[in-house]
Scaffold this motif. Structure first.
Motif, PDB file in Angstrom:
ATOM      1  N   ILE A   1       0.819  -1.210   0.000  1.00  0.00           N
ATOM      2  CA  ILE A   1       0.000   0.000   0.000  1.00  0.00           C
ATOM      3  C   ILE A   1       0.852   1.259   0.000  1.00  0.00           C
ATOM      4  CG2 ILE A   1      -2.077  -1.072   0.930  1.00  0.00           C
ATOM      5  CD1 ILE A   1      -1.309  -0.126   3.683  1.00  0.00           C
ATOM      6  N   GLU A   2       2.081   1.174   0.509  1.00  0.00           N
ATOM      7  CA  GLU A   2       2.990   2.313   0.393  1.00  0.00           C
ATOM      8  C   GLU A   2       3.342   2.548  -1.073  1.00  0.00           C
ATOM      9  OE1 GLU A   2       5.221   2.196   4.760  1.00  0.00           O
ATOM     10  OE2 GLU A   2       6.192   1.276   3.032  1.00  0.00           O
ATOM     11  N   ALA A   3       3.564   1.455  -1.807  1.00  0.00           N
ATOM     12  CA  ALA A   3       3.873   1.580  -3.235  1.00  0.00           C
ATOM     13  C   ALA A   3       2.669   2.132  -4.000  1.00  0.00           C
ATOM     14  CB  ALA A   3       4.281   0.222  -3.795  1.00  0.00           C
ATOM     15  N   MET A   4       1.466   1.636  -3.677  1.00  0.00           N
ATOM     16  CA  MET A   4       0.260   2.140  -4.338  1.00  0.00           C
ATOM     17  C   MET A   4       0.068   3.626  -4.078  1.00  0.00           C
ATOM     18  SD  MET A   4      -2.520  -0.879  -3.623  1.00  0.00           S
ATOM     19  CE  MET A   4      -2.375  -2.504  -4.347  1.00  0.00           C
ATOM     20  N   ALA A   5       0.275   4.030  -2.834  1.00  0.00           N
ATOM     21  CA  ALA A   5       0.126   5.441  -2.483  1.00  0.00           C
ATOM     22  C   ALA A   5       1.144   6.302  -3.215  1.00  0.00           C
ATOM     23  CB  ALA A   5       0.270   5.627  -0.976  1.00  0.00           C
ATOM     24  N   SER A   6       2.273   5.703  -3.592  1.00  0.00           N
ATOM     25  CA  SER A   6       3.323   6.426  -4.311  1.00  0.00           C
ATOM     26  C   SER A   6       3.082   6.457  -5.812  1.00  0.00           C
ATOM     27  CB  SER A   6       4.691   5.786  -4.022  1.00  0.00           C
ATOM     28  OG  SER A   6       4.976   5.790  -2.634  1.00  0.00           O
ATOM     29  N   GLY A   7       1.991   5.823  -6.248  1.00  0.00           N
ATOM     30  CA  GLY A   7       1.649   5.847  -7.668  1.00  0.00           C
ATOM     31  C   GLY A   7       2.275   4.749  -8.491  1.00  0.00           C
ATOM     32  N   LEU A   8       2.617   3.614  -7.843  1.00  0.00           N
ATOM     33  CA  LEU A   8       3.227   2.500  -8.570  1.00  0.00           C
ATOM     34  C   LEU A   8       2.207   1.402  -8.841  1.00  0.00           C
ATOM     35  CD1 LEU A   8       6.660   1.875  -6.798  1.00  0.00           C
ATOM     36  CD2 LEU A   8       6.164   3.294  -8.783  1.00  0.00           C
ATOM     37  N   PRO A   9       2.314   0.737  -9.987  1.00  0.00           N
ATOM     38  CA  PRO A   9       1.537  -0.479 -10.188  1.00  0.00           C
ATOM     39  C   PRO A   9       2.168  -1.608  -9.374  1.00  0.00           C
ATOM     40  CG  PRO A   9       2.974  -0.120 -12.061  1.00  0.00           C
ATOM     41  CD  PRO A   9       3.134   1.076 -11.164  1.00  0.00           C
ATOM     42  N   VAL A  10       1.341  -2.506  -8.859  1.00  0.00           N
ATOM     43  CA  VAL A  10       1.820  -3.563  -7.975  1.00  0.00           C
ATOM     44  C   VAL A  10       1.454  -4.929  -8.538  1.00  0.00           C
ATOM     45  CG1 VAL A  10       1.503  -4.649  -5.711  1.00  0.00           C
ATOM     46  CG2 VAL A  10       1.758  -2.160  -5.885  1.00  0.00           C
ATOM     47  N   ALA A  11       2.426  -5.844  -8.516  1.00  0.00           N
ATOM     48  CA  ALA A  11       2.182  -7.260  -8.809  1.00  0.00           C
ATOM     49  C   ALA A  11       2.672  -8.050  -7.601  1.00  0.00           C
ATOM     50  CB  ALA A  11       2.920  -7.696 -10.068  1.00  0.00           C
TER      51      ALA A  11
END
Length: 381
Positions: free
Chosen positions: A300-310
Motif C-alpha cells: 500500500i505504500e507503493a500504491m500510495a506512491s503511484g506504482l503499479p503492484v504485482a
C-alpha cells in the motif's frame, strides 16, 4: 489513563515492528485524558521520540540480546509496570516478547503469521540455533492467551490465531496505516539515477522491499523470474531488493551473483524507512512475491506512491491489496516473469492498477490505527 508502550523487540527501529512503533507514536491521539510512556532499552531513548515532548521514555539498562530481554520481562516487568503506575500496557512486538503484565491489562500486537513462523523457522538464541519443538510451540500458544486483548493487523492473522485455539473474541483486527504525507505520487525526475545516500540507483528499476530473512519471502524465485524476464524482453530494467538482512540473506546474494544478469540486481541491505518514498518515486513497479506475509505494508505504500503492484496471491496480500494488484504464483518462474513484463509494458494495465491502487489506499492511515488502538486500551480500564 497512563499507558505504557513496550519497545523491546523492535530492533531499534530497524524492522517492520520498529517502523510500526515510530508511526504509531507519532500519531497517538492527544488531549484525550491519556498519558503515554515508552519503555525499553536505554539505547533507544531517542529512537522512537516523536519530538514534541508528548511521550516520555523510561530506559532500562540491560544487554542488547533476546535472552536478556526475555529474562527482564520474566522477572522484572510486573514490578516495573506497577512502579510506573501504568493502567494498561501495549506490546507492539507481541510475538517476540512473550511475557506480559499480569495484574495490569496487556494488549499484544501480532504482525506475523505465527503458525508459519513457528513451523518453518529456527529461532536464533544467543547460544546458537535450536529447532522449534512441538512443546515450545504449545508454550508459545499458551503465552498468547495471557494478554487481555490481541491486535491482529489483518484478518489473515486473526484466522491463523483462532486456528491455534486463541479465542476469537479477544482478537481485534486493526490494520496498519500509511503516512500519506510521505507516500504520494511525485513528479518524475529527469535524472537517470536516484541518489539516496549512500546509494546511487540507476533507472529504470523495479523494487521489492522486504527483509531478506527466510525462504517464504521468495527472493530467490524473484531473481530467477527477473532473469527470465530480462532474457525474454531485453528491457533495461534493474531489480532492487531493499531490506535488512538475516543469515538467510547469504543464499539470496549467491543466487543474485550466479545470475547472468547479476549486474542488474542491486541489494541494498538495511534501507531507512524515511527514504523509501524517494526510492518508490524512481521505480517503475513494485513486485512482491512473498507468501508468508501477515501485513503487506509495502504494497500500500507503493500504491500510495503511484506504482503499479504485482504480488503473490498468498497470505494477507489479497486482503491488503484487494483488486488493485496483479497476482501471480511466485513458484512459477514463467508466470512471475510474465507478471513483471505485464506491469511494465501493458499501458492499460498499468493505468488501471495505478488509479485503483491510489484510491484503495485512502482507507489506510496511521491516525485511524492509533485512534483505534488507544480506544481498545481505554476499554480495558
Amino acid at each position: 489513563m497512563n499507558i505504557g508502550i513496550d519497545v523491546f523487540g523492535c530492533d531499534h527501529g530497524r524492522s517492520g515492528t520498529g517502523s510500526y512503533v515510530l508511526s504509531l507514536v507519532k500519531n497517538l491521539p492527544r488531549n484525550n485524558g491519556c498519558t503515554y510512556e515508552l519503555f525499553g532499552p536505554e539505547i533507544d531513548r531517542y529512537t522512537f521520540d516523536p519530538g514534541d515532548g508528548s511521550v516520555s521514555y523510561s530506559g532500562i539498562q540491560i544487554p542488547d540480546s533476546i535472552t536478556a530481554e526475555r529474562l527482564w520481562h520474566l522477572f522484572y516487568l510486573n514490578r516495573f509496570a506497577a512502579k510506573r503506575k501504568y493502567d494498561a500496557v501495549l506490546f507492539p512486538a507481541g510475538s517476540r516478547v512473550r511475557h506480559y503484565t499480569r495484574k495490569i491489562p496487556a494488549v499484544a500486537v501480532i504482525h506475523e503469521v505465527v503458525s508459519q513462523e513457528m513451523a518453518s523457522q529456527e529461532m536464533a538464541f544467543d547460544t546458537g540455533k535450536v529447532s522449534v519443538s512441538a512443546g515450545w510451540l504449545k508454550s508459545f500458544t499458551s503465552s498468547l492467551k495471557k494478554p487481555a486483548k490481541i491486535i491482529a493487523v489483518s484478518q489473515f492473522i486473526r484466522k491463523d490465531l483462532t486456528a491455534m485455539n486463541i479465542k476469537a473474541e479477544k482478537i481485534e483486527v486493526i490494520y496498519d496505516g500509511i503516512d500519506h504525507s510521505m507516500f504520494y505520487p511525485r513528479p518524475a525526475l529527469s535524472s537517470d539515477t536516484v541518489n539516496i545516500q549512500p546509494f546511487a540507483i540507476k533507472k529504470p528499476y523495479i523494487i521489492y522491499a522486504s527483509r531478506l530473512s527466510k525462504p517464504e519471502k521468495k527472493h530467490i524465485e524473484l531473481i530467477r523470474a527477473f532473469s527470465l524476464f530480462k532474457k525474454k524482453t531485453g528491457l533495461p530494467h534493474r531489480l532492487v531488493l531493499a531490506g535488512s538482512e538475516d543469515p538467510y540473506a547469504e543464499s539470496v546474494h549467491r543466487e543474485a551473483a550466479s545470475s547472468e544478469f547479476a549486474c542488474d540486481i542491486f541489494i541494498t541491505g538495511y534501507f531507512p524507512h524515511k527514504d523509501f518514498p524517494e526510492l518508490y518515486s524512481g521505480s517503475e513497479a513494485c513486485i512482491f512475491p512473498s507468501v508468508g506475509e501477515g501485513v503487506g505494508l509495502p504494497l500500500i505504500e507503493a500504491m500510495a506512491s503511484g506504482l503499479p503492484v504485482a504480488c503473490a496471491k498468498a497470505g494477507s496480500l489479497p486482503e491488503i491489496a484487494g483488486d488493485c494488484a496483479m497476482y501471480f504464483n511466485p513458484d512459477d518462474t514463467e508466470e512471475c516473469a510474465s507478471a513483471i513484463e505485464a506491469v511494465l509494458t501493458d499501458t492499460k494495465l498499468r493505468e488501471r492498477l495505478i488509479k485503483s491502487g491510489f484510491e484503495w489506499v485512502k482507507r489506510f492511515s496511521w491516525e485511524k490505527t492509533a485512534e483505534k488502538t488507544i480506544e481498545l486500551l481505554q476499554s480495558l480500564k
